[in-house]
Structure formats: C-alpha cells, structure tokens
Design an enzyme around this catalytic site. Structure first.
Site, PDB file in Angstrom:
ATOM      1  N   TYR A 154      38.228  26.781  44.974  1.00 55.88           N
ATOM      2  CA  TYR A 154      37.717  25.615  44.338  1.00 55.88           C
ATOM      3  C   TYR A 154      38.054  25.562  42.926  1.00 55.88           C
ATOM      4  O   TYR A 154      37.664  26.687  42.241  1.00 55.88           O
ATOM      5  CB  TYR A 154      36.348  25.532  44.799  1.00 55.88           C
ATOM      6  N   ASP A 249      41.394  31.359  37.251  1.00 56.79           N
ATOM      7  CA  ASP A 249      40.109  30.615  36.943  1.00 56.79           C
ATOM      8  C   ASP A 249      38.673  31.501  37.063  1.00 56.79           C
ATOM      9  O   ASP A 249      38.387  31.986  38.068  1.00 56.79           O
ATOM     10  CB  ASP A 249      39.977  29.399  37.978  1.00 56.79           C
ATOM     11  N   LYS A 281      30.424  27.684  33.458  1.00 58.58           N
ATOM     12  CA  LYS A 281      28.955  28.206  34.124  1.00 58.58           C
ATOM     13  C   LYS A 281      28.481  29.050  33.107  1.00 58.58           C
ATOM     14  O   LYS A 281      27.638  28.765  32.149  1.00 58.58           O
ATOM     15  CB  LYS A 281      29.342  28.864  35.557  1.00 58.58           C
TER      16      LYS A 281
HETATM   17  C1  LIG Z   1      32.313  25.524  39.549  1.00 60.46           C
HETATM   18  C2  LIG Z   1      33.640  25.864  39.635  1.00 60.46           C
HETATM   19  C3  LIG Z   1      34.625  24.911  38.848  1.00 60.46           C
HETATM   20  C4  LIG Z   1      34.114  23.485  38.456  1.00 60.46           C
HETATM   21  O1  LIG Z   1      33.169  23.724  37.325  1.00 60.46           O
HETATM   22  P1  LIG Z   1      32.354  22.290  37.101  1.00 60.46           P
HETATM   23  O2  LIG Z   1      31.682  22.824  35.956  1.00 60.46           O
HETATM   24  O3  LIG Z   1      31.524  22.169  38.382  1.00 60.46           O
HETATM   25  O4  LIG Z   1      33.127  21.312  36.977  1.00 60.46           O
HETATM   26  C5  LIG Z   1      35.884  25.292  38.745  1.00 60.46           C
HETATM   27  N1  LIG Z   1      36.241  26.500  39.321  1.00 60.46           N
HETATM   28  C6  LIG Z   1      35.468  27.571  39.755  1.00 60.46           C
HETATM   29  C7  LIG Z   1      35.897  28.792  40.181  1.00 60.46           C
HETATM   30  C8  LIG Z   1      34.233  27.154  40.004  1.00 60.46           C
HETATM   31  O5  LIG Z   1      33.275  28.087  40.605  1.00 60.46           O
END
Ligand SMILES: *Cc1c(COP(=O)(O)O)cnc(C)c1O
Length: 443
Positions: A154, A249, A281
């Site tokens: 994701y 990511d 995060k």
């Molecule tokens: C949470 C997450 C996102 C998206 O971040 P948001 O602040 O919710 O838009 C993208 N990539 C990874 C790996 C994530 O865990």
C-alpha cells in the site's frame, strides 16, 4: 472509569454507538479512513476521547492498551511531554505562515542526517502525497509512464498505486477502486512480492516504458512481510539495467525499524541505494507531515529548480514540523531498545497463547515491527497473507478489545507498539492473550 475485566464481554459502548450514528449521517460510513469502521472484524468502532502514553480512553470511559499507535506515528507514546512542549511552543508562535520557516529546515536536516542516501527532501502533508509526488518525479525524470508495484503493498490512495491483486506475471491490473480510470491503472504493472523472476519478466517485456519500481521498504500493509534475502538488491540491479528508478516507500518503516528505518537495518542494496525514499507516520509525530527525498541531482528536477511541479499550502507546517522534529530527536537508542523489548515480549506471549489454544499462526518481523498472521505457513507475498483465517482473527480481536487491548481492526496490519508501553501496559496485554487465543480457537 470502567475497566473491562477479562471475563467481561459486554463492554459499555453506548457513547461510541451514538457517535457512530451521528457520524454516519454526515460522513460516509461514519469514518474518515475506511479501516476505522471495523468492517473487517464487525462491531462498534470505539470513539477515542483522549490518549496518554500507551493508553487510549474512549468516550464511554473504557481504557485500552493501544497497539495501533495511530498506525505508527506514536512511537514515543501519546502526549509525550517533550513533543507536547514543542507543539505548544510552536502553536504560540502562530499556526501557518505560507512562507519558509526554520522548523522545516531543521526537520529536513534531521531526516537527511539519519538516512545516508537522502541528500534532499521535500516536505508534504501525507504519505499519499509523498508517494504521489515521488511517482511524478520518477516519471518526469525518466520521461516514461509505467510503474511497477507489488500486490499487497500500500502506498496511499494514489490512482495508479491503488491497483493491486492480479496474480501471475506482468498482470495489467484492473483498478482496485471505482473512480480510478483504466488509463491510469493500465500504466501500473502489479507483480507478486518477493518474486524476482516476475520482475525480470515484466522488464523483459516493458523495460523501456517503465519509469520506476515502487516497493514498501519492508511491507507492513499486508501484515509484515520482509523482503527475502537479495530481493531489494535484485530490484536495484534490474531497475539500473533498464534505466528505471527504484522508489522505496518507508512511510511505515521509516524511523521505526531503526534510526534510519528499514534502510538502516538492511543496509545498502548491492549496486547502490534506492533513488527515492518516501517517509511519513513517525516523522510527523502524530501531525500531518511526510516527505520524499533522494539524491540532490534528482530532487533538482522539482519546481522551482526544475520542471516537475509539486506544492502544498500546509506543506512544512510549523506545528507539524515541530512535532516531527521533537519526535525524531527523542527517538534515541534507548527508545529503539525499548521498542524491541516491548514488541518481543508481546509477540512471544501472543505466540505462546495461540499455540496453547491450538491456533495456527506465524509471527513475522521487520526490526521491532511485527504482525501475527493467522496461518501456520510463512508469508512471503499477498496470496500467502490472504490464506489467513480472518474469522479467527476477528474473534481474537474482539476478545482483546473486551479485555481492554486495542489491536488493529484487520488481520492484514502490523501491531504497533511505543516506547511508552511500560510493564503495567504489557502485563495487561499478556493477561488478556490466553482468553483471546481460546476465543480464536472456538470457531
Ligand atoms: C500509511 C502509508 C502510506 C500512506 O500514508 P498516508 O499518510 O495515510 O497518506 C503510504 N505508504 C505506506 C507504506 C504506508 O504505510
């Protein structure tokens, strides 16, 4: 203040239920992010009124040990005094200027200091924005449009990255969401995770059209599925051979798996670092702050220096950057040591309880990030994760919730801990596990 005892399965939730009804009238599903609605586990989502350290308190006065930690950001625990102080001081100086400000520089410096290959970052407000912008930069830099992603990874709700599923090699994905045009999804090649041969095959067929491979540094959004030995290096080699970029990511893993995220744990892939990194995060400390970054020559393609446009009214917000900076500054070696202890104590106890109840399960790790899969087999990809007994997880989840432990309301998520999880909070979790494991077994 009511505290559900292990035998109490009728936690008072009338306040949450009433708020959910109010919310449903004015917000789709009553929530502002779908997983919060509890659809995967059923029942009433708890409306949280306040949080302190490792504890959540809902509007009915129930207390829960928090194993979501806002999906990662609250690595120091809720309302950490130093972060609180930084936020209050920043707020007293004004909320948003729409001009450059010093906190932005300091936060960028802290990220660049921690993650070696990252020479420059651009701050944004969410992980979604970070991956969306990194993707645009990769496409702008290569002049190509196709993107390779992995099923089960994701990257936020970015149109071309919402395409998922589709097993087999080089599946041209269908959109995973209504509203994503096929033209967008058709630029995305979804491959099974940890499958080097699938990546080779996709590049053999489309190599000169592929702008980038984007991967979670160590996936956490299908549960925790670390890259197999050599997988990240293979991605580095294949993208290099074909003139594509590698985007890692680290929105979830960044500054959590180690002071330098997953990169700090796994080290540099053979053949060199990824070209672009995304963060979010933890680096926002619970406020909307995220970033993407990489080599200075690549980042120079962004406006105002280069032709790739990207912007944000609240990007680098002074309060968010103060919270993020204070959080990172307090992520000391002692904090990472404590995260290890907390995570291993809870995971080991969960494993023992599930084993004693005869529930097949597998615990998987990325540093101190872990998840418990309700399947007896090692999980290497999304298909493996989907083989879980999600109904058993639902029973386990609700038993834990009734006993005052708030797990993620889905079997496909990491369990997040904080350095504030003290022996009292851990003890509370440990006490709840055997009954929850028996509930899981009673299918
Ligand atoms: C949470 C997450 C996102 C998206 O971040 P948001 O602040 O919710 O838009 C993208 N990539 C990874 C790996 C994530 O865990």
């Amino acid at each position: 203040m009511t505290q559900a005892s292990p035998s109490d399965t009728s936690t008072e939730t009338t306040g949450s239920a009433a708020l959910l009804e109010r919310a449903r009238a004015v917000t789709p599903g009553g929530v502002n992010s779908p997983v919060r609605a509890f659809r995967a586990v059923g029942g009433t989502p708890r409306f949280i009124a306040s949080a302190q350290g490792p504890w959540l308190t809902d509007v009915d006065g129930n207390r829960y040990v928090d194993l979501i930690c806002s999906w990662g950001p609250m690595i120091l625990g809720h309302a950490h005094p130093a972060v609180m102080d930084a936020v209050q001081q920043a707020a007293a100086r004004g909320f948003s200027f729409g001009t450059p400000s010093e906190n932005e520089v300091a936060l960028a410096e802290e990220i660049v200091r921690r993650v070696d290959p990252v020479e420059q970052v651009r701050l944004v407000s969410s992980g979604t924005e970070a991956t969306m912008s990194a993707l645009r930069l990769a496409r702008g830099a290569t002049g190509r449009s196709k993107v390779v992603k992995f099923a089960g990874c994701y990257h936020g709700h970015v149109d071309p990255l919402l395409a998922a599923a589709g097993s087999g090699v080089a599946t041209f994905a269908l959109p995973d969401s209504a509203g994503v045009p096929a033209s967008s999804a058709h630029e995305t090649i979804v491959l099974p995770y940890n499958d080097v041969a699938a990546v080779e095959a996709a590049f053999a067929e489309h190599g000169d059209e592929i702008a980038c491979v984007i991967t979670e540094a160590s996936p956490g959004n299908m549960g925790v599925v670390p890259p197999a030995e050599g997988f990240t290096s293979a991605l580095r080699r294949i993208t290099r051979e074909h003139g594509a970029l590698l985007i890692t990511d680290e929105v979830m893993t960044g500054f959590r798996c180690s002071p330098a995220g997953w990169y700090g744990l796994e080290g540099e892939p053979d053949g060199g670092a990824p070209d672009l990194f995304t963060f979010g995060k933890v680096m926002g400390g619970g406020f909307p702050a995220a970033a993407f970054g990489g080599r200075a020559d690549l980042m120079a393609r962004l406006a105002p220096d280069g032709p790739v446009y990207q912007a944000g009214t609240l990007a680098g917000n002074p309060i968010a950057t103060a919270a993020g900076l204070a959080t990172l500054q307090h992520c000391t070696p002692e904090v990472y040591d404590r995260l290890d202890v907390v995570a291993h104590t809870i995971a080991d106890a969960a494993s023992v309880a599930l084993a004693q109840a005869g529930v097949p399960h597998t615990v998987q790790w990325a540093g101190s990030m872990f998840s418990v899969f309700f399947t007896g087999d090692e999980v290497r990809d999304y298909d493996g994760a989907k083989a879980q007994d999600t109904a058993a997880y639902g029973r386990f989840f609700h038993s834990m919730l009734d006993q005052g432990v708030h797990l993620p309301p889905s079997a496909f998520e990491a369990w997040f801990v904080s350095a504030s999880h003290d022996d009292d909070a851990i003890g509370h979790v440990l006490q709840a596990l055997p009954a929850a494991a028996r509930a899981a077994a009673a299918g």
